[in-house]
Scaffold this motif. Sequence first.
Motif, PDB file in Angstrom:
ATOM      1  N   ILE A 131       0.832  -1.210   0.000  1.00 52.73           N
ATOM      2  CA  ILE A 131       0.000   0.000   0.000  1.00 52.73           C
ATOM      3  C   ILE A 131       0.861   1.252   0.000  1.00 52.73           C
ATOM      4  CG2 ILE A 131      -1.677   1.339   1.337  1.00 52.73           C
ATOM      5  CD1 ILE A 131      -2.841  -1.292   2.343  1.00 52.73           C
ATOM      6  N   ALA A 132       1.894   1.284   0.847  1.00 47.47           N
ATOM      7  CA  ALA A 132       2.727   2.480   0.979  1.00 47.47           C
ATOM      8  C   ALA A 132       3.493   2.781  -0.309  1.00 47.47           C
ATOM      9  CB  ALA A 132       3.692   2.314   2.149  1.00 47.47           C
ATOM     10  N   LEU A 133       4.214   1.782  -0.816  1.00 47.13           N
ATOM     11  CA  LEU A 133       5.020   2.010  -2.015  1.00 47.13           C
ATOM     12  C   LEU A 133       4.170   2.025  -3.280  1.00 47.13           C
ATOM     13  CD1 LEU A 133       8.208  -0.145  -1.290  1.00 47.13           C
ATOM     14  CD2 LEU A 133       7.803   2.271  -0.821  1.00 47.13           C
ATOM     15  N   GLY A 134       3.166   1.149  -3.326  1.00 51.92           N
ATOM     16  CA  GLY A 134       2.327   1.069  -4.515  1.00 51.92           C
ATOM     17  C   GLY A 134       1.459   2.291  -4.728  1.00 51.92           C
ATOM     18  N   SER A 135       1.048   2.938  -3.629  1.00 53.66           N
ATOM     19  CA  SER A 135       0.201   4.119  -3.770  1.00 53.66           C
ATOM     20  C   SER A 135       1.016   5.368  -4.100  1.00 53.66           C
ATOM     21  CB  SER A 135      -0.603   4.359  -2.486  1.00 53.66           C
ATOM     22  OG  SER A 135       0.244   4.691  -1.390  1.00 53.66           O
ATOM     23  N   GLY A 136       2.347   5.314  -3.885  1.00 52.86           N
ATOM     24  CA  GLY A 136       3.182   6.476  -4.173  1.00 52.86           C
ATOM     25  C   GLY A 136       3.033   6.999  -5.590  1.00 52.86           C
ATOM     26  N   PRO A 137       3.182   6.133  -6.621  1.00 50.98           N
ATOM     27  CA  PRO A 137       3.009   6.613  -7.996  1.00 50.98           C
ATOM     28  C   PRO A 137       1.615   7.175  -8.268  1.00 50.98           C
ATOM     29  CG  PRO A 137       4.131   4.488  -7.973  1.00 50.98           C
ATOM     30  CD  PRO A 137       3.658   4.739  -6.577  1.00 50.98           C
ATOM     31  N   LEU A 138       0.604   6.608  -7.614  1.00 48.66           N
ATOM     32  CA  LEU A 138      -0.760   7.100  -7.827  1.00 48.66           C
ATOM     33  C   LEU A 138      -0.926   8.506  -7.264  1.00 48.66           C
ATOM     34  CD1 LEU A 138      -2.769   3.862  -6.912  1.00 48.66           C
ATOM     35  CD2 LEU A 138      -1.977   4.625  -9.155  1.00 48.66           C
ATOM     36  N   TRP A 139      -0.390   8.730  -6.058  1.00 48.00           N
ATOM     37  CA  TRP A 139      -0.459  10.064  -5.448  1.00 48.00           C
ATOM     38  C   TRP A 139       0.273  11.093  -6.311  1.00 48.00           C
ATOM     39  CZ3 TRP A 139      -4.051  10.877  -2.115  1.00 48.00           C
ATOM     40  CH2 TRP A 139      -4.387   9.941  -1.144  1.00 48.00           C
ATOM     41  N   LEU A 277      10.439   1.779  -7.520  1.00 43.25           N
ATOM     42  CA  LEU A 277       9.876   0.500  -7.092  1.00 43.25           C
ATOM     43  C   LEU A 277      10.872  -0.642  -7.303  1.00 43.25           C
ATOM     44  CD1 LEU A 277       6.163   0.715  -8.332  1.00 43.25           C
ATOM     45  CD2 LEU A 277       7.082   1.141  -6.052  1.00 43.25           C
ATOM     46  N   ALA A 278      12.041  -0.317  -7.846  1.00 45.64           N
ATOM     47  CA  ALA A 278      13.128  -1.303  -7.884  1.00 45.64           C
ATOM     48  C   ALA A 278      13.614  -1.628  -6.473  1.00 45.64           C
ATOM     49  CB  ALA A 278      14.288  -0.773  -8.726  1.00 45.64           C
ATOM     50  N   GLU A 279      13.252  -0.790  -5.509  1.00 47.27           N
ATOM     51  CA  GLU A 279      13.648  -1.045  -4.116  1.00 47.27           C
ATOM     52  C   GLU A 279      13.137  -2.386  -3.593  1.00 47.27           C
ATOM     53  OE1 GLU A 279      12.698   0.619   0.387  1.00 47.27           O
ATOM     54  OE2 GLU A 279      12.144   1.825  -1.357  1.00 47.27           O
ATOM     55  N   PRO A 280      11.816  -2.666  -3.636  1.00 43.21           N
ATOM     56  CA  PRO A 280      11.360  -3.959  -3.128  1.00 43.21           C
ATOM     57  C   PRO A 280      11.895  -5.139  -3.923  1.00 43.21           C
ATOM     58  CG  PRO A 280       9.544  -2.790  -4.197  1.00 43.21           C
ATOM     59  CD  PRO A 280      10.664  -1.808  -4.032  1.00 43.21           C
ATOM     60  N   PHE A 281      12.177  -4.938  -5.224  1.00 39.11           N
ATOM     61  CA  PHE A 281      12.780  -6.008  -6.013  1.00 39.11           C
ATOM     62  C   PHE A 281      14.173  -6.338  -5.479  1.00 39.11           C
ATOM     63  CE2 PHE A 281      15.644  -7.257  -9.478  1.00 39.11           C
ATOM     64  CZ  PHE A 281      15.026  -8.420  -9.899  1.00 39.11           C
ATOM     65  N   THR A 282      14.968  -5.299  -5.201  1.00 39.46           N
ATOM     66  CA  THR A 282      16.309  -5.508  -4.637  1.00 39.46           C
ATOM     67  C   THR A 282      16.227  -6.192  -3.284  1.00 39.46           C
ATOM     68  OG1 THR A 282      17.080  -3.492  -5.752  1.00 39.46           O
ATOM     69  CG2 THR A 282      18.451  -4.353  -3.973  1.00 39.46           C
ATOM     70  N   ALA A 283      15.274  -5.741  -2.458  1.00 36.12           N
ATOM     71  CA  ALA A 283      15.113  -6.338  -1.130  1.00 36.12           C
ATOM     72  C   ALA A 283      14.773  -7.823  -1.242  1.00 36.12           C
ATOM     73  CB  ALA A 283      14.021  -5.590  -0.360  1.00 36.12           C
TER      74      ALA A 283
END
Length: 321
Positions: A131-139, A277-283
């Motif tokens: 929700i936090a990261l996914g909603s960022g681009p929408l905001w 959103l490459a951040e969660p992929f790296t994690a």
Amino acid sequence: MAFSQSLTFLSQLCSRFFVEILFHQEDYSLGKNSTFSGMLCVLTAAMLWGTTGTLQGLLPPAREPVVVGALRVLLASVGLWAAFLISAPSTKSMPELPKRRIFAAGLAIAGYNLFFFAGVSLAGVGVGTAIALGSGPLWVSLFELVFSGFRPSPRSLAGQAAAITGLTVLVAGDIGQGGAFSGYVLSALAGLSYGSYVYITGGVDQKIPSTLLAAATFSVSSLVLAPSFLLLSTAWIDLRSIFLLLFLGLVAASIPFFLFTFGVRQMHASTAVTLSLAEPFTAWVLATVVLGEPVTHSKVVGALILVVGIRIVAGATRSSD
């Protein structure tokens, strides 16, 4: 040992890129390939951010997440001021800082730290992160539409949708574990805070050095988060934790936030926040390769969709440059 070696290699690679951009900011921001350089900066920042989850997991179990976030922001501000003084000893640009934007961006960073940690603890790590990261681009897309009148191309929208979908599939493995509704709200507020920071920072005049902009922003955020040191326990901090916190603040925060600040000013904010959103992929890669977390079909599919979405957005940005 594998984690230490991987971290050392990634740190060295990103540090060299950081130094190159740091001392040649004007050349890269005004050059023909400024958008491409900006995308590399954002993706590098996301890779470094992706190490924070694994690093925080190595801290004592009794750690206070909000205190960790506050210390990370404080150390990042110190590192950013040092970078500014090293790269641009002239302080002539300081009076030109847009104070209202700096204050608003600092509040946004502080809000993201508070809302994210609280939201994740109530909603669950997977759902809260999605929700936090996914909603960022929408905001950010909403801000650009309402305040700037910018409409992304259909190709960019498709890439954004794919990246958000991939993120959701990748990290929302605990969606059925009954998180609290308040956690969902707090996670959405974290996304709003992150999106606000990106949009505000992206609109600052290019004459302001990115190091100065980021340092001033994090100084405001540090002051906002400072009361957490008095209200929450710091007794869990031992010698090993100090070294991890220093890495979290100086390497995994100050370097990527400078790179991101530079990068977001070379493109539309919605593009930058989607690339991040490459951040969660790296994690996920680190957790799988280094910590030995099990690989599931859903996570592999989610990761592939996420990478495809980022690739589409990057391609659309390059073609419109």
